[in-house]
Design a protein around this motif. Structure first.
Motif, mmCIF file in Angstrom:
data_model
loop_
_atom_site.group_PDB
_atom_site.id
_atom_site.type_symbol
_atom_site.label_atom_id
_atom_site.label_comp_id
_atom_site.label_asym_id
_atom_site.label_seq_id
_atom_site.Cartn_x
_atom_site.Cartn_y
_atom_site.Cartn_z
ATOM 1 N N SER A 191 -6.712 5.221 -9.489
ATOM 2 C CA SER A 191 -6.523 5.454 -8.054
ATOM 3 C C SER A 191 -5.805 4.250 -7.439
ATOM 4 C CB SER A 191 -7.870 5.653 -7.369
ATOM 5 O OG SER A 191 -8.569 4.416 -7.322
ATOM 6 N N ASP B 199 -5.014 -1.582 -7.145
ATOM 7 C CA ASP B 199 -5.003 -2.805 -6.338
ATOM 8 C C ASP B 199 -5.912 -3.858 -6.964
ATOM 9 O OD1 ASP B 199 -4.334 -4.311 -3.841
ATOM 10 O OD2 ASP B 199 -6.496 -4.105 -3.510
ATOM 11 N N LYS B 200 -7.123 -3.449 -7.352
ATOM 12 C CA LYS B 200 -8.068 -4.370 -7.978
ATOM 13 C C LYS B 200 -7.523 -4.884 -9.318
ATOM 14 C CE LYS B 200 -12.852 -4.669 -9.539
ATOM 15 N NZ LYS B 200 -14.127 -3.943 -9.694
ATOM 16 N N GLY C 56 -6.841 2.309 -5.118
ATOM 17 C CA GLY C 56 -7.813 1.219 -4.980
ATOM 18 C C GLY C 56 -8.074 0.518 -6.304
ATOM 19 N N GLU C 57 -8.187 1.303 -7.379
ATOM 20 C CA GLU C 57 -8.388 0.725 -8.709
ATOM 21 C C GLU C 57 -7.166 -0.087 -9.135
ATOM 22 O OE1 GLU C 57 -11.234 4.091 -10.798
ATOM 23 O OE2 GLU C 57 -9.074 4.453 -10.640
ATOM 24 N N GLN D 55 0.833 -1.203 0.000
ATOM 25 C CA GLN D 55 0.000 0.000 0.000
ATOM 26 C C GLN D 55 0.866 1.250 0.000
ATOM 27 O OE1 GLN D 55 -3.224 0.017 -0.450
ATOM 28 N NE2 GLN D 55 -3.412 2.220 -0.336
#
Length: 73
Positions: free
Chosen positions: A47, A52-53, A49-50, A13
């Motif tokens: 982003s 990571d996905k 989060g995007e 992260q």
């Protein structure tokens, strides 16, 4: 955990946030984009989060190939 008490996930992260933070402007440099274009690469803007996905999906997508050909360098 490592000596600093961070798990591998929190280290991941940290790097995602670092790459999407103030230093992210480097991806817009003309020379870098030209180099990527010559290699057939396209920069992705998303982003943390995007990303990571996207990354986790790519790992799942290629896991079968890696397992199938793990013994064939």
């Amino acid at each position: 955990m490592n000596a600093k008490g961070q798990t591998k996930i929190s280290q991941f992260q940290f790097f995602v946030e670092a790459l999407s933070g103030p230093g992210a402007h480097r991806c817009s440099l003309r020379a870098l984009l030209h180099c990527w274009k010559d290699q057939g690469a396209v920069p992705l803007s998303m982003s943390p989060g995007e990303f990571d996905k996207y990354l986790r999906g790519d790992i799942v997508k290629w896991a079968g190939v890696v397992k199938t050909f793990a013994d064939n360098p």
